[in-house]
Design a protein around this motif. Sequence first.
Motif, PDB file in Angstrom:
ATOM      1  N   GLN A 296      44.196   0.577  -1.865  1.00  0.00           N
ATOM      2  CA  GLN A 296      42.979   0.026  -2.426  1.00  0.00           C
ATOM      3  C   GLN A 296      42.226  -0.881  -1.877  1.00  0.00           C
ATOM      4  OE1 GLN A 296      42.947  -0.631  -5.970  1.00  0.00           O
ATOM      5  NE2 GLN A 296      45.150   1.162  -6.340  1.00  0.00           N
TER       6      GLN A 296
ATOM      7  N   ALA B 171      40.865   4.334  -0.048  1.00  0.00           N
ATOM      8  CA  ALA B 171      40.879   2.944  -1.311  1.00  0.00           C
ATOM      9  C   ALA B 171      39.440   4.094  -1.485  1.00  0.00           C
ATOM     10  CB  ALA B 171      40.492   2.202  -1.379  1.00  0.00           C
TER      11      ALA B 171
ATOM     12  N   ASN C 278      38.753   2.742  -5.600  1.00  0.00           N
ATOM     13  CA  ASN C 278      40.174   1.778  -5.950  1.00  0.00           C
ATOM     14  C   ASN C 278      39.120   0.837  -4.903  1.00  0.00           C
ATOM     15  OD1 ASN C 278      41.871   3.053  -7.947  1.00  0.00           O
ATOM     16  ND2 ASN C 278      42.646   4.170  -5.806  1.00  0.00           N
TER      17      ASN C 278
ATOM     18  N   HIS D 186      36.925  -2.733  -5.300  1.00  0.00           N
ATOM     19  CA  HIS D 186      36.690  -4.190  -6.199  1.00  0.00           C
ATOM     20  C   HIS D 186      36.268  -5.339  -5.111  1.00  0.00           C
ATOM     21  CE1 HIS D 186      40.262  -1.086  -8.298  1.00  0.00           C
ATOM     22  NE2 HIS D 186      40.698  -1.340  -7.264  1.00  0.00           N
TER      23      HIS D 186
ATOM     24  N   TRP E 180      44.352  -3.204 -11.168  1.00  0.00           N
ATOM     25  CA  TRP E 180      44.353  -1.970 -10.542  1.00  0.00           C
ATOM     26  C   TRP E 180      45.124  -1.204  -9.655  1.00  0.00           C
ATOM     27  CZ3 TRP E 180      40.772  -6.413  -8.715  1.00  0.00           C
ATOM     28  CH2 TRP E 180      39.424  -6.181  -9.479  1.00  0.00           C
TER      29      TRP E 180
ATOM     30  N   SER F 105      35.052  -3.440 -10.362  1.00  0.00           N
ATOM     31  CA  SER F 105      35.490  -2.994  -9.509  1.00  0.00           C
ATOM     32  C   SER F 105      34.146  -1.714  -9.547  1.00  0.00           C
ATOM     33  CB  SER F 105      36.707  -1.918 -10.643  1.00  0.00           C
ATOM     34  OG  SER F 105      37.710  -2.654 -10.839  1.00  0.00           O
TER      35      SER F 105
END
Length: 374
Positions: free
Chosen positions: A259, A306, A311, A313, A335, A369
Motif C-alpha cells: 500500500q 501498491a 493501492n 492513496h 484501504w 484513491s
Amino acid sequence: MKIFGAIAAVAFMVAGTVHAAETIKITDVTGRQIDVKVPAEKLILGEGRLIYGLATLDSADPFKRVVGWRDDLKKADPQGYGLYAAKYPAIDSLPTFGGIKDGTFDIEQAISLNPDVVVMNLESKGATEDASLDKKLAAVGIPLIYIDFRESPMKNTETSMRILGQLTGLQARAEEFIKFRADHIKLITDRLAKADPKKPDVFIERAAGYSDECCMSFGNENFGKMVEFAGGKNIAADIIPGTFGTINPEQVVASDPDQFVGTGGDWEAYAPGMGWVPVGPGADMKEAKRKLVGLTERPAFRDIKATKNHNIHVVWHQFYNSPYQFVVIEQMAKWFHPDLFADINPESSFRELHERFLPIDYQPGYFISIDDQN
C-alpha cells in the motif's frame, strides 16, 4: 496557599466551565507546571494550525481569545483558512508572527499584545529555548504552554485537548471530544485485535510530490503510528529513528510495499507548480486524481506492488498536525482491510465531527484513491 491552590484546581476540574478568573497550575506536554490565569481571555498561538484544536472546543467563535498567531495556516491550508475567514472575517486582520525555528518570531510584538498565555506546539521547544524566548516571556509574567498534535500526536492529543479545555474553561467540551475520538479509534483497534488480519506493508510519503526529491516519511509516530493503528506495517519504522525523516527511493523499491499512502494539500504558496496532490476541504478531485496518477509515474513507484494492484492513496496532510487523527485511521483501515471495515464511513465520521464540534460546515475532499471515479 498550597491547599487553597489544590482545592481551586479540583473545583476547576469538576466545574467543567469556569466563570470567575483564577490562577491554577497546568502541566503541559513536556511536564512543566505553569501558573496560568484561567479562563484565558487573550491567547497567542505559536502556530496557526493550533486553531484546529481550539475550534473543536469553541464552536461559537474560536478566535475570540486569539490576539495573535503564526502565519502558517493561510499558506499550509488555504482551503481551511478560507472557510474560517468566510465566517470570521476579522481573522484577516489578526496580528501574525513568523516561525520560531526560522528566527522570525517577534518577541517584542508578542509582549506588546499582553497575552494571558502563549501556546506553542512542542516542535518549537528547542528553538524557543535556544533563543531564550521562554525566559523573556517569563521575565514579563507571560506563561508559555506547550501542546502537541505533531511530534507524538497519538500520545499527546488527549493531554493537549485537556490543556486547551483548562485554558478556555471548556473542560467538559474537551472531554466530550476526547471520548468521541477515542471511541472511533477503539472500534478500529478492537476489531483488528479480534480478527488479527495480515498486515500489509505500507509506505507513507510525507508531502508526496512537494519536491522532486524522494522520499520524506514518518518513523514510529504521527502517520507512522496511525498506519499501525489502522492495521498496517510502516516500512519506514525501522529506518527513521524519530517522528520525521527520509528514506531513499531504493529502499522503497526494495520494500515493495503493498500500500502507498501519500499526504497532500494545496501548497501553491510553498511549492508552486510541483506534484503535490491538492486534497482538502472542497478540493478539485479531478485535479487531485490527475496529480495522484503523476506520483505513480516516478521511477521508484512504477513497479511496486501498491502501484500494480492500484493501492495508491492520498490523504489530507493536516491530519498530521490536528486532533482529527481518528478520521484518517478509519480511512486507512478501510484501504488496508476493505472487507473487515466495509461498514466504516470516514466521511460520515468527519461530517459528524464538524456537526457536533466545529463552527464550519463539512466539505468533502480529504481522501482520494487511484481507482476513485471523479
